[in-house]
Design a protein around this motif. Structure first.
Motif, mmCIF file in Angstrom:
data_model
loop_
_atom_site.group_PDB
_atom_site.id
_atom_site.type_symbol
_atom_site.label_atom_id
_atom_site.label_comp_id
_atom_site.label_asym_id
_atom_site.label_seq_id
_atom_site.Cartn_x
_atom_site.Cartn_y
_atom_site.Cartn_z
ATOM 1 N N CYS A 282 72.729 49.167 79.918
ATOM 2 C CA CYS A 282 71.531 49.326 79.513
ATOM 3 C C CYS A 282 70.839 50.539 80.134
ATOM 4 N N TYR A 283 71.220 51.908 79.704
ATOM 5 C CA TYR A 283 70.835 53.113 80.471
ATOM 6 C C TYR A 283 69.537 53.532 80.004
ATOM 7 N N ARG A 284 68.590 52.475 80.348
ATOM 8 C CA ARG A 284 67.169 53.076 79.660
ATOM 9 C C ARG A 284 66.087 53.050 80.634
ATOM 10 N N TYR A 285 66.472 53.293 81.973
ATOM 11 C CA TYR A 285 65.279 53.367 82.989
ATOM 12 C C TYR A 285 65.059 54.905 82.974
ATOM 13 N N ARG A 286 65.535 55.661 82.167
ATOM 14 C CA ARG A 286 65.159 56.966 82.038
ATOM 15 C C ARG A 286 63.775 57.073 81.432
ATOM 16 N N ILE A 287 63.150 58.230 81.639
ATOM 17 C CA ILE A 287 61.892 58.401 81.103
ATOM 18 C C ILE A 287 62.025 58.332 79.629
ATOM 19 N N ALA A 288 62.788 59.351 79.081
ATOM 20 C CA ALA A 288 62.813 59.473 77.531
ATOM 21 C C ALA A 288 63.432 58.080 76.942
ATOM 22 N N ALA A 289 63.977 57.216 77.672
ATOM 23 C CA ALA A 289 64.640 56.088 77.065
ATOM 24 C C ALA A 289 63.366 55.001 76.489
ATOM 25 N N ARG A 290 63.947 54.111 75.317
ATOM 26 C CA ARG A 290 62.854 53.381 74.844
ATOM 27 C C ARG A 290 63.655 52.221 74.526
ATOM 28 N N SER A 291 63.183 51.282 74.062
ATOM 29 C CA SER A 291 63.438 50.028 73.369
ATOM 30 C C SER A 291 62.540 49.372 72.479
ATOM 31 N N ALA A 292 63.212 48.459 71.825
ATOM 32 C CA ALA A 292 62.028 48.011 70.826
ATOM 33 C C ALA A 292 62.054 46.314 70.780
ATOM 34 N N LEU A 293 60.976 45.674 70.565
ATOM 35 C CA LEU A 293 60.966 44.308 70.549
ATOM 36 C C LEU A 293 59.788 43.779 69.681
ATOM 37 N N THR A 294 60.000 42.767 68.771
ATOM 38 C CA THR A 294 58.910 42.111 67.975
ATOM 39 C C THR A 294 57.947 41.794 68.552
ATOM 40 N N ALA A 295 56.478 42.020 68.080
ATOM 41 C CA ALA A 295 55.317 41.912 69.040
ATOM 42 C C ALA A 295 55.161 40.395 69.403
ATOM 43 N N ASP A 296 55.798 39.433 68.865
ATOM 44 C CA ASP A 296 55.357 38.131 69.122
ATOM 45 C C ASP A 296 56.308 37.707 70.468
ATOM 46 N N SER A 297 57.396 38.560 70.851
ATOM 47 C CA SER A 297 58.525 38.319 71.949
ATOM 48 C C SER A 297 57.866 38.372 73.227
ATOM 49 N N SER A 298 58.708 37.650 73.951
ATOM 50 C CA SER A 298 58.311 37.831 75.401
ATOM 51 C C SER A 298 59.723 37.285 76.191
ATOM 52 N N ALA A 299 59.801 37.747 77.311
ATOM 53 C CA ALA A 299 60.936 37.621 78.122
ATOM 54 C C ALA A 299 60.622 37.702 79.563
ATOM 55 N N SER A 300 61.938 37.334 80.490
ATOM 56 C CA SER A 300 61.829 37.219 81.980
ATOM 57 C C SER A 300 61.536 38.775 82.472
ATOM 58 N N ASN A 301 61.753 39.983 81.523
ATOM 59 C CA ASN A 301 61.745 41.180 82.059
ATOM 60 C C ASN A 301 60.528 42.310 81.289
ATOM 61 N N THR A 302 59.590 41.649 80.715
ATOM 62 C CA THR A 302 58.715 42.176 79.968
ATOM 63 C C THR A 302 57.380 41.966 80.430
ATOM 64 N N GLY A 303 56.526 43.156 80.620
ATOM 65 C CA GLY A 303 55.382 43.197 81.295
ATOM 66 C C GLY A 303 54.421 44.153 80.498
ATOM 67 N N PHE A 304 53.397 44.781 81.297
ATOM 68 C CA PHE A 304 52.782 45.787 80.727
ATOM 69 C C PHE A 304 51.906 46.406 82.038
ATOM 70 N N ARG A 305 51.366 47.525 81.711
ATOM 71 C CA ARG A 305 50.266 48.148 82.478
ATOM 72 C C ARG A 305 49.086 48.764 81.474
ATOM 73 N N LEU A 306 48.004 49.119 82.285
ATOM 74 C CA LEU A 306 47.025 49.499 81.149
ATOM 75 C C LEU A 306 46.590 50.998 81.411
ATOM 76 N N ALA A 307 46.195 51.591 80.068
ATOM 77 C CA ALA A 307 45.640 52.848 80.238
ATOM 78 C C ALA A 307 44.097 52.743 79.881
ATOM 79 N N TYR A 308 43.474 53.888 80.040
ATOM 80 C CA TYR A 308 41.926 53.818 79.859
ATOM 81 C C TYR A 308 41.615 55.106 79.320
ATOM 82 N N ASP A 309 40.640 55.334 78.368
ATOM 83 C CA ASP A 309 40.100 56.588 77.932
ATOM 84 C C ASP A 309 39.249 56.935 78.755
ATOM 85 N N ASP A 310 39.213 58.350 79.041
ATOM 86 C CA ASP A 310 38.174 58.949 79.763
ATOM 87 C C ASP A 310 37.245 59.777 79.091
#
Length: 310
Positions: A282-310
């Motif tokens: 899974c060579y997806r730790y590159r900046i341009a790499a991406r993956s997809a998951l259904t919105a109601d899914s969760s897993a041991s390796n799925t989190g998030f960070r926040l953005a804010y409008d300035d």
């Protein structure tokens, strides 16, 4: 193939008890933010490694000024949110979530939940405060990123915290850390089983992890050096939800079918890879790499960070 967990199926809800883990919101360390000025930037790559993921083509975008959390949302911060609001995550409502088999002790472990990805196990009672099931806890991992959270969970937290999920373009712009167009947040040097830049897999996935980086699962959010703009964990550790719906930008028949399915199942874009990524799988730790998951899914390796409008 992706190290993301299998998506949930419909009609799978069986609620479990809400977490008893409490934390005072006022006691949680404030997460630093990194500000980015309005600018023209790029998203994607002209040299896709996994074409089916829609990594290309490279395109120019206009970004408004925004800020991004310096690291993923931690267990401590999410616990404060739950304590303040009584929020019940989707994993709790479903009553189960996928767990990476390597994080379980091997005793009474259920069979694979998906034969194509046998390292994922459907564990009853697994959710953010007990990410490996009822006998686990995050009390010793409060500075690790929260996991077992869905897109809706991340959105609910963002609304409470006064932020939002970043767009894919914002995420990539921030991940480059001021560099022109690097492959990774630190530059173009390829990590391997001896050269450690981030929390990814070392060894033969999924059977042997040498733990050269010191971690089998998640690590503290500031365990590795930040990029040039002071952002931690933009590669490895946990996949991060974005606010964008998943779409492959291509006119091919395969892309049209893929996009139709992504729309039907409400797939969202995730960025950054996780502790399960390895160049051999899974060579997806590159900046341009991406993956997809259904919105109601969760897993041991799925989190998030926040953005804010300035």
């Amino acid at each position: 193939m992706s190290c993301c967990a299998p998506a949930r199926g419909p009609g799978d809800k069986s609620a479990v008890a809400v977490s008893s883990l409490k934390l005072d919101a006022n006691s949680v360390k404030v997460t630093p933010r990194v500000r980015f000025a309005a600018t023209r930037s790029i998203v994607g790559t002209s040299k896709p490694e996994i074409a089916g993921d829609g990594e290309g083509p490279i395109r120019t975008v206009t970004l408004k000024a925004f800020s991004l959390d310096a690291h993923s949302v931690t267990n401590a911060r999410f616990a404060a949110f739950v304590a303040a609001t009584g929020y019940v995550t989707e994993a709790e409502q479903f009553g189960w979530s996928p767990v990476f088999r390597g994080l379980l002790d091997g005793q009474g472990v259920p069979p694979p939940s998906n034969t194509a990805t046998p390292w994922w196990v459907k564990v009853d009672g697994s959710y953010w405060a007990a990410p490996e099931g009822p006998d686990s806890s995050v009390e010793a991992r409060m500075d690790h990123p929260v996991v077992q959270v869905s897109w809706a969970d991340a959105k609910a937290f963002a609304a409470w915290a006064g932020g939002r999920l970043p767009t894919e373009a914002e995420w990539e712009h921030a991940a480059r850390g001021g560099l022109e167009n690097p492959k990774f947040p630190w530059g173009d040097e390829e990590p391997d089983d001896q050269t450690i830049f981030c929390n990814i897999w070392q060894g033969a996935f999924p059977h042997t992890n040498t733990l050269a980086d010191g971690f089998l699962g998640t690590c503290p959010v500031e365990a590795f050096e930040p990029n040039g703009m002071g952002l931690y964990g933009m590669a490895g550790n946990v996949w991060e939800w974005t606010g964008d719906a998943f779409k492959v930008r291509s006119l091919s028949r395969e892309a049209k079918v893929r996009n139709a399915n992504a729309s039907k199942t409400q797939e969202k874009v995730l960025k950054g890879g996780s502790f399960l990524c390895h160049i051999s799988y899974c060579y997806r730790y590159r900046i341009a790499a991406r993956s997809a998951l259904t919105a109601d899914s969760s897993a041991s390796n799925t989190g998030f960070r926040l953005a804010y409008d300035d």
